[in-house]
Design a protein around this motif. Structure first.
Motif, PDB file in Angstrom:
ATOM      1  N   SER A   1      -0.829  -1.068  -8.818  1.00 27.36           N
ATOM      2  CA  SER A   1      -1.817  -0.168  -8.565  1.00 27.36           C
ATOM      3  C   SER A   1      -2.651   0.331  -9.767  1.00 27.36           C
ATOM      4  O   SER A   1      -2.233   0.359 -10.820  1.00 27.36           O
ATOM      5  CB  SER A   1      -1.528   1.096  -7.424  1.00 27.36           C
ATOM      6  OG  SER A   1      -0.612   1.716  -8.311  1.00 27.36           O
TER       7      SER A   1
ATOM      8  N   VAL B   1       0.620  -1.294  -0.025  1.00 24.78           N
ATOM      9  CA  VAL B   1       0.036  -0.074  -0.061  1.00 24.78           C
ATOM     10  C   VAL B   1       0.875   1.354   0.107  1.00 24.78           C
ATOM     11  O   VAL B   1       0.607   2.130  -0.868  1.00 24.78           O
ATOM     12  CB  VAL B   1      -0.860   0.103   1.375  1.00 24.78           C
ATOM     13  CG1 VAL B   1      -1.729   1.584   1.477  1.00 24.78           C
ATOM     14  CG2 VAL B   1      -2.105  -1.096   1.054  1.00 24.78           C
TER      15      VAL B   1
ATOM     16  N   ARG C   1       0.809   4.308  -2.843  1.00 23.21           N
ATOM     17  CA  ARG C   1       0.709   5.687  -2.604  1.00 23.21           C
ATOM     18  C   ARG C   1       1.914   6.728  -2.800  1.00 23.21           C
ATOM     19  O   ARG C   1       1.764   7.648  -3.316  1.00 23.21           O
ATOM     20  CB  ARG C   1       0.368   5.809  -0.781  1.00 23.21           C
ATOM     21  CG  ARG C   1      -1.177   5.297  -0.620  1.00 23.21           C
ATOM     22  CD  ARG C   1      -1.150   5.537   0.879  1.00 23.21           C
ATOM     23  NE  ARG C   1      -2.542   5.272   1.238  1.00 23.21           N
ATOM     24  CZ  ARG C   1      -2.893   4.630   2.419  1.00 23.21           C
ATOM     25  NH1 ARG C   1      -2.006   4.642   3.456  1.00 23.21           N
ATOM     26  NH2 ARG C   1      -4.191   4.346   2.820  1.00 23.21           N
TER      27      ARG C   1
ATOM     28  N   HIS D   1       2.051   7.180  -6.660  1.00 23.35           N
ATOM     29  CA  HIS D   1       0.738   7.902  -7.268  1.00 23.35           C
ATOM     30  C   HIS D   1       1.330   9.343  -7.641  1.00 23.35           C
ATOM     31  O   HIS D   1       1.848   9.945  -6.808  1.00 23.35           O
ATOM     32  CB  HIS D   1      -0.340   7.909  -6.190  1.00 23.35           C
ATOM     33  CG  HIS D   1      -1.733   8.484  -6.602  1.00 23.35           C
ATOM     34  ND1 HIS D   1      -2.682   7.636  -7.210  1.00 23.35           N
ATOM     35  CD2 HIS D   1      -1.942   9.471  -6.598  1.00 23.35           C
ATOM     36  CE1 HIS D   1      -3.681   8.347  -7.408  1.00 23.35           C
ATOM     37  NE2 HIS D   1      -3.452   9.507  -7.005  1.00 23.35           N
TER      38      HIS D   1
ATOM     39  N   THR E   1      -8.037   8.617  -3.231  1.00 20.69           N
ATOM     40  CA  THR E   1      -7.658   8.479  -1.785  1.00 20.69           C
ATOM     41  C   THR E   1      -6.692   9.600  -1.387  1.00 20.69           C
ATOM     42  O   THR E   1      -6.442  10.425  -2.175  1.00 20.69           O
ATOM     43  CB  THR E   1      -6.822   7.175  -1.649  1.00 20.69           C
ATOM     44  OG1 THR E   1      -5.690   7.258  -2.347  1.00 20.69           O
ATOM     45  CG2 THR E   1      -7.735   6.088  -2.109  1.00 20.69           C
TER      46      THR E   1
ATOM     47  N   GLY F   1      -6.046   7.047   3.313  1.00 21.99           N
ATOM     48  CA  GLY F   1      -7.000   6.060   2.580  1.00 21.99           C
ATOM     49  C   GLY F   1      -8.429   6.739   2.350  1.00 21.99           C
ATOM     50  O   GLY F   1      -8.389   7.984   2.485  1.00 21.99           O
TER      51      GLY F   1
ATOM     52  N   SER G   1      -6.147  -0.002  -5.169  1.00 18.65           N
ATOM     53  CA  SER G   1      -6.720   1.088  -5.999  1.00 18.65           C
ATOM     54  C   SER G   1      -6.261   2.488  -5.276  1.00 18.65           C
ATOM     55  O   SER G   1      -6.952   2.496  -3.889  1.00 18.65           O
ATOM     56  CB  SER G   1      -8.292   1.273  -6.254  1.00 18.65           C
ATOM     57  OG  SER G   1      -8.740   2.352  -6.721  1.00 18.65           O
ATOM     58  N   THR G   2      -5.579   3.402  -5.487  1.00 13.03           N
ATOM     59  CA  THR G   2      -5.517   4.790  -5.050  1.00 13.03           C
ATOM     60  C   THR G   2      -6.295   5.728  -5.509  1.00 13.03           C
ATOM     61  O   THR G   2      -6.195   6.801  -5.136  1.00 13.03           O
ATOM     62  CB  THR G   2      -4.032   5.183  -5.169  1.00 13.03           C
ATOM     63  OG1 THR G   2      -3.755   5.257  -6.742  1.00 13.03           O
ATOM     64  CG2 THR G   2      -2.906   4.247  -4.629  1.00 13.03           C
TER      65      THR G   2
ATOM     66  N   PHE H   1      -8.639   2.861   0.617  1.00 13.93           N
ATOM     67  CA  PHE H   1      -7.973   2.290  -0.515  1.00 13.93           C
ATOM     68  C   PHE H   1      -8.798   0.863  -0.601  1.00 13.93           C
ATOM     69  O   PHE H   1      -9.251   0.394   0.555  1.00 13.93           O
ATOM     70  CB  PHE H   1      -6.483   2.285  -0.594  1.00 13.93           C
ATOM     71  CG  PHE H   1      -6.000   1.521   0.464  1.00 13.93           C
ATOM     72  CD1 PHE H   1      -5.887   0.116   0.629  1.00 13.93           C
ATOM     73  CD2 PHE H   1      -6.082   2.073   1.777  1.00 13.93           C
ATOM     74  CE1 PHE H   1      -5.482  -0.607   1.820  1.00 13.93           C
ATOM     75  CE2 PHE H   1      -5.563   1.331   3.163  1.00 13.93           C
ATOM     76  CZ  PHE H   1      -5.336   0.014   2.906  1.00 13.93           C
TER      77      PHE H   1
END
Length: 140
Positions: free
Chosen positions: A80, A13, A17, A20, A111, A115, A107-108, A117
Motif C-alpha cells: 500500500s 484492501v 486499511r 495504515h 481514505t 473508502g 492507496s489508502t 481507495f
C-alpha cells in the motif's frame, strides 16, 4: 490483465486499511505457471514505515520455501501507499524482482474505513512499468 476474486481483492484492501498509517505488504500465491492468484499471504512490513515497505528476510525465505513445497509462485506482490497515489515509486520499481508477478498497489491516502481507495495493478519488467486492467470475479 489481472483476474482475481472479489474476496482476494477485499483481503488485500482490508490488510492495507488495517496497517495504515504504515504500508502493508504481502503476496498472493498460485499454482506455478498458472497466473491464478489463490492463496492470500499477508506479510509483516519489517520497516514499519508509512513511506516504505520491506519484507522480513526470514519470513520471505520461509514463504519461498513454502511456495516451493506447494509448487506455487507469487502471482501478486502487493503493498500500500499511505500518502500517495497507487503508482510504483522508483524504489518499488528497483525492488521488483518477479517479472511474472502482478504488482498491486492500494492507496489508502485520504481514505476512511469505507473508502474511497485506489486498487491498481502493474507489470514491472526490467524497470519498465505497465499498468494493466483488473478484472474481479465473484467471491469464491
Amino acid at each position: 490483465m489481472l483476474t482475481l476474486s472479489q474476496d482476494l481483492h477485499d483481503a488485500i484492501v482490508a490488510h492495507a486499511r488495517a496497517d495504515h498509517p504504515d504500508e502493508a505488504c504481502g503476496v498472493v500465491a498460485g499454482p506455478a505457471g498458472s497466473d491464478r492468484p489463490e492463496r492470500f499471504i499477508p506479510m509483516l512490513n519489517a520497516a514499519r514505515s508509512p513511506t516504505f515497505y520491506e519484507f522480513d528476510s526470514t519470513d520471505l525465505l520461509k514463504l519461498y520455501r513454502d511456495m516451493d513445497d506447494r509448487d506455487e509462485e507469487p502471482v501478486i506482490v502487493y503493498h500500500s501507499h499511505t500518502a500517495t497515489e497507487a503508482y510504483p515509486s522508483r524504489t518499488d520499481i528497483s525492488y521488483a524482482n518477479e517479472p511474472g508477478a502482478h504488482y498491486v498497489l492500494v492507496s489508502t491516502a485520504d481514505t476512511d474505513d469505507a473508502g474511497p481507495f485506489q486498487f491498481r495493478s502493474y507489470r514491472i519488467v526490467d524497470g519498465q512499468v505497465t499498468e494493466e486492467e483488473v478484472r474481479l470475479l465473484p467471491a469464491r
